[in-house]
Design an enzyme around this catalytic site. Sequence first.
Site, short mmCIF file in Angstrom:
data_model
loop_
_atom_site.label_atom_id
_atom_site.label_comp_id
_atom_site.label_asym_id
_atom_site.label_seq_id
_atom_site.Cartn_x
_atom_site.Cartn_y
_atom_site.Cartn_z
N THR A 130 37.19 20.71 40.61
CA THR A 130 37.22 21.46 41.82
C THR A 130 36.18 22.11 42.58
O THR A 130 35.58 21.80 43.49
CB THR A 130 38.47 22.42 41.50
OG1 THR A 130 39.62 21.73 41.43
CG2 THR A 130 38.58 23.41 42.79
P1 AMP Z 1 40.54 22.39 38.51
O1 AMP Z 1 41.58 21.73 39.33
O2 AMP Z 1 40.86 22.68 37.12
O3 AMP Z 1 39.27 21.98 38.80
O4 AMP Z 1 40.74 24.05 39.05
C1 AMP Z 1 41.24 24.47 39.99
C2 AMP Z 1 41.31 26.03 40.19
O5 AMP Z 1 40.19 26.48 40.78
C3 AMP Z 1 42.83 26.16 40.55
O6 AMP Z 1 43.64 27.03 39.75
C4 AMP Z 1 42.38 27.04 41.64
O7 AMP Z 1 43.37 28.51 41.60
C5 AMP Z 1 40.86 27.59 41.41
N1 AMP Z 1 40.21 28.03 42.67
C6 AMP Z 1 40.12 27.27 43.69
N2 AMP Z 1 39.06 28.05 44.56
C7 AMP Z 1 38.80 29.08 44.11
C8 AMP Z 1 37.88 30.07 44.22
N3 AMP Z 1 37.32 30.08 45.60
N4 AMP Z 1 37.57 31.04 43.47
C9 AMP Z 1 38.01 30.89 42.16
N5 AMP Z 1 39.21 30.19 41.80
C10 AMP Z 1 39.48 29.01 42.62
ZN ZN Z 2 40.67 20.64 42.48
ZN ZN Z 3 42.97 20.65 39.27
#
Ligand code: AMP
Ligand code: ZN
Ligand code: ZN
Length: 438
Positions: A99
């Site tokens: 992400t």
């Molecule tokens: P992943 O899918 O494992 O790459 O991580 C995604 C996570 O990032 C999700 O649980 C979101 O809630 C979190 N996330 C997305 N945008 C943000 C942000 N701006 N700040 C902190 N966490 C975030």
């Molecule tokens: Zn993602």
């Molecule tokens: Zn994810």
Amino acid sequence: MRGRAAGWFAPAILAVGLAAGGGWLAGQDTRSETSLPVEHVDHGANSAAARKAHYVVLVSLDGFRWDYAKRDGATHLLEIGKEGVWAPEGMLPSFPSLTFPNHYTIVTGLYPEHHGLVANSFYDPAKQARYAISDAKAVTDGSWYSGVPLWSLAESQGMRTACMFWPGSEAEIAGYRPTYYAHYDDKISEEARVAQVLEWLKLPEEERPHLITLYFSEPDHEGHEFGPDAEQTRTAVRKVDGLVGKLKAGLDASKLPVDLVVVSDHGMTKVDGGWVTLDQFADLNGFETAGALLYGKTEADRERVYTALKKAAPEFKVYRRRNVPGELRYSENEREGDPVVIATGPYAIRARGPEAGKPDKAPTAGAHGYDPALMPEMKASFFAEGVDLLPGHTVLPFENVNLYPWLAHMLGLRAPKTDGSLNVLAGTLRDDGAETAQ
Ligand code: AMP
Ligand code: ZN
Ligand code: ZN
């Protein structure tokens, strides 16, 4: 420099009610007090040139795999693609397909190893410090981020911007923050996020942001918990599609010259098997670790663990960082660790298990982060429609670093040199961008 340094933060001056966004449709101004905590950094009014520029609304649907829209009948997205531009075979995320690395690539045009967010969580040997997306102090500290995010580029050229969430948007980077932004809070409903975007577009011309980002947490959560093929994930796909439809209706009603760009950061795959834990194959004593990243302190340690992991298991390959295959663009930044372990399939790899006495948790049903060249399930989505775009265009899979010069062009901004090129998407533009193509 204008807007630099401490910048003052007034509490939310903007307002949004959950009923907002229907304002234009109902022909009335629905601005009202908000519970959505929006920060405002005063960068002054839009310049005269900026006021003449178009508007770009950049939406991210976290974990929306390239094939979900067709698979689950996401009619609004498919309609945007039909009326505008679509990548029916998907868009290529940068490695690793996670992400933060990819959201920040989309807004900087740089590969993760060039913008610095090489994973969601990592260690920096030079700083001797850790970055993690759950650590608000790190996330809001601009020293972790390189490149010039699109909002900083716009602000530096007299154009106001707003972020309804986006990785990086809460930090001061390249001298600026967005004029309006919100601290990330998963609990803020996606409906409220859409309403806030539409409210921003109702501001007087001088204050109205021309670049707006909007982030949806779904369908990534469902994809992890239940897997990409689960009914819950399909329902989330249709839900975010409905929200995109509401956003689109609001944008149409605004009559503003807008380009709506909907992307995702990566796809999702079903995880195969349980944890593969690297310290079962190699003694990681003295190593800093983060996820599957390994930071050897001495050359002897790095070589020793590389040798131990080399033929350890079929679920991964290991490289000394300098020898990571060039296509991955994962060899130039110390934050990537050394040696570097790369999964050969949809496996859940970690350096270490939980601390002694702490319970272990099985891997999630779905995951991402893998090499998109090896796993097409990692491919992301791309749909766009608007005043700058030709209707009825499809594009072949392209690397997401190329979005930056294209978005900058639509906003009329001078873009710095990045890892992307305007040539890749120039054919989708009404004005083909020939003058400014890099
Ligand atoms: P992943 O899918 O494992 O790459 O991580 C995604 C996570 O990032 C999700 O649980 C979101 O809630 C979190 N996330 C997305 N945008 C943000 C942000 N701006 N700040 C902190 N966490 C975030
Ligand atoms: Zn993602
Ligand atoms: Zn994810």
